[in-house]
Design an enzyme around this catalytic site. Structure first.
Site, PDB file in Angstrom:
ATOM      1  N   LYS A  64      11.831   3.764  -4.328  1.00  0.00           N
ATOM      2  CA  LYS A  64      11.389   2.779  -4.899  1.00  0.00           C
ATOM      3  C   LYS A  64      11.670   3.028  -6.429  1.00  0.00           C
ATOM      4  CE  LYS A  64       8.969  -1.777  -4.623  1.00  0.00           C
ATOM      5  NZ  LYS A  64       7.981  -2.552  -3.958  1.00  0.00           N
ATOM      6  N   LYS A 124      16.009   1.215  -2.746  1.00  0.00           N
ATOM      7  CA  LYS A 124      15.205   0.347  -3.672  1.00  0.00           C
ATOM      8  C   LYS A 124      15.219   0.352  -4.969  1.00  0.00           C
ATOM      9  CE  LYS A 124      12.386  -3.260  -3.210  1.00  0.00           C
ATOM     10  NZ  LYS A 124      11.010  -4.146  -2.936  1.00  0.00           N
ATOM     11  N   CYS A 172       1.878  -3.821   1.648  1.00  0.00           N
ATOM     12  CA  CYS A 172       1.721  -3.097  -0.099  1.00  0.00           C
ATOM     13  C   CYS A 172       0.663  -5.135   0.229  1.00  0.00           C
ATOM     14  CB  CYS A 172       2.624  -4.028  -0.951  1.00  0.00           C
ATOM     15  SG  CYS A 172       2.091  -3.360  -2.072  1.00  0.00           S
TER      16      CYS A 172
END
Length: 341
Positions: free
Chosen positions: A211, A264, A134
């Site tokens: 996510k 997540k 990321c």
């Protein structure tokens, strides 16, 4: 008049009503688990800084520290002797002036992640090394990609940049790359980049495919210094009620070539884990018990609301019950000991 306890009339007990014979012993209770926790399932998050001799506790994450590469090796070595098999690396640049709009430091050969990969690979040849991919820790604005002038995500540039970082990590020796940005199309670009580099056959792409945006990431952002300087991530991370969007994201990332799936957060999203288990039945499913979930359990234990060990087991067994095979957990060091008892 003295009150006496009353009983209803006696009725014969049906044989099918008796279940307690199946879990009256500690071993029997373990046998009732369709899946049992083992050390191979655990992936431990490591925060690595660009200060080689750093070893700094993170106040909002009990028992978790940021490490420079010189301090990282002895710490990880102690865990490897207890059975640690896998880690996931998060870079934390702390030097002044390192961050910029493109996240240039993310794949700096002298930066924390690539240096950590090389040091870990040299010292622990059997340790499985996953790298979170990321840009948020490295960008001056704290967002996960490259921005347009109006502050929105430039998808095309972002996925090209993220894919380039993933390839660099694989070239440095990472076994797996795990893009956590949630920007559309990045799995395809990463897979194509790995193919072009001749690394696709030995690099496991584990997508944070589901996510969700929410309030459970605060301690992580303290640890990684990745809080957005403006706005939020709601336009590229899933809304908490977006079950259908999660399904579409899971299917998209499978179609783009992911090798594994991460959901997540975990505790509040076990329905998504169960859905992933069905939709992605031929893929390894991983739960990430995120920093806020971990900190909440510690806070409850500190107030004597729960027993920490018992609630940790209960939470992690819930992940397995929902369908996860792998768990990214800050409790990994404790489980390495608990599972040896």
């Amino acid at each position: 008049m003295v009150h006496k306890a009353e009983y209803l009339d006696d009725h014969p007990t049906q044989i099918s009503s008796i279940l307690s014979g199946g879990y009256n012993h500690p071993l029997l209770r373990e046998w009732q688990h369709e899946r049992q926790l083992n050390k191979n399932m655990f992936i431990f998050p490591l925060f690595v800084t660009d200060r080689p001799d750093e070893e700094e506790p993170i106040p909002s994450l009990p028992n978790i520290k940021r490490f420079g590469v010189n301090k990282l090796i002895p710490y990880v070595g102690g865990l490897v002797t207890k059975g640690l098999r896998a880690v996931i690396l998060f870079g934390v640049p702390l030097k002044p002036g390192v961050k910029d709009e493109e996240g240039t430091a993310a794949d700096d050969p002298e930066g924390p992640v690539i240096q950590a990969i090389k040091h870990l690979r040299k010292n622990f040849s059997d340790l499985y090394i996953i790298t979170d991919v990321c840009l948020c820790e490295y960008t001056s604005h704290g967002h996960c990609g490259i921005l347009y002038e109006d502050g929105t995500i430039n998808r095309e540039l972002s996925v090209r940049r993220i894919a380039a970082v993933a390839v660099k990590y694989a070239q440095a020796g990472a076994n797996s790359v795990a893009p956590s940005d949630m920007i559309d199309g990045r799995i395809r670009d990463i897979k194509e980049g790995l193919l072009s580099a001749g690394l696709a056959h030995k690099t496991f792409v584990m997508s944070y495919a589901a996510k969700f945006s929410g309030n459970l990431y605060g301690p992580f952002r303290d640890a990684a210094g990745s809080c957005p300087s403006q706005g939020d991530r709601k336009c590229y991370q899933l809304p908490s009620g977006g079950k259908g969007l999660a399904h579409r994201a899971l299917i998209r990332d499978m179609n783009e070539g992911t090798d594994g799936i991460i959901v997540k957060p975990s505790t509040f999203y076990l329905d998504i884990v169960a859905d992933a288990y069905q939709l992605c039945k031929d893929y390894p499913i991983c739960c990430y018990q995120v920093s806020g979930e971990y900190a909440m359990l510690h806070a409850a234990a500190e107030k004597n609301i729960v027993d920490l060990k018992s609630i940790a087991f209960e939470a992690h067994q819930g992940f397995l019950r929902a369908g996860a095979r792998l768990i990214i957990s800050y409790f990994t060091p404790e489980f390495l000991e608990w599972l040896s008892e």
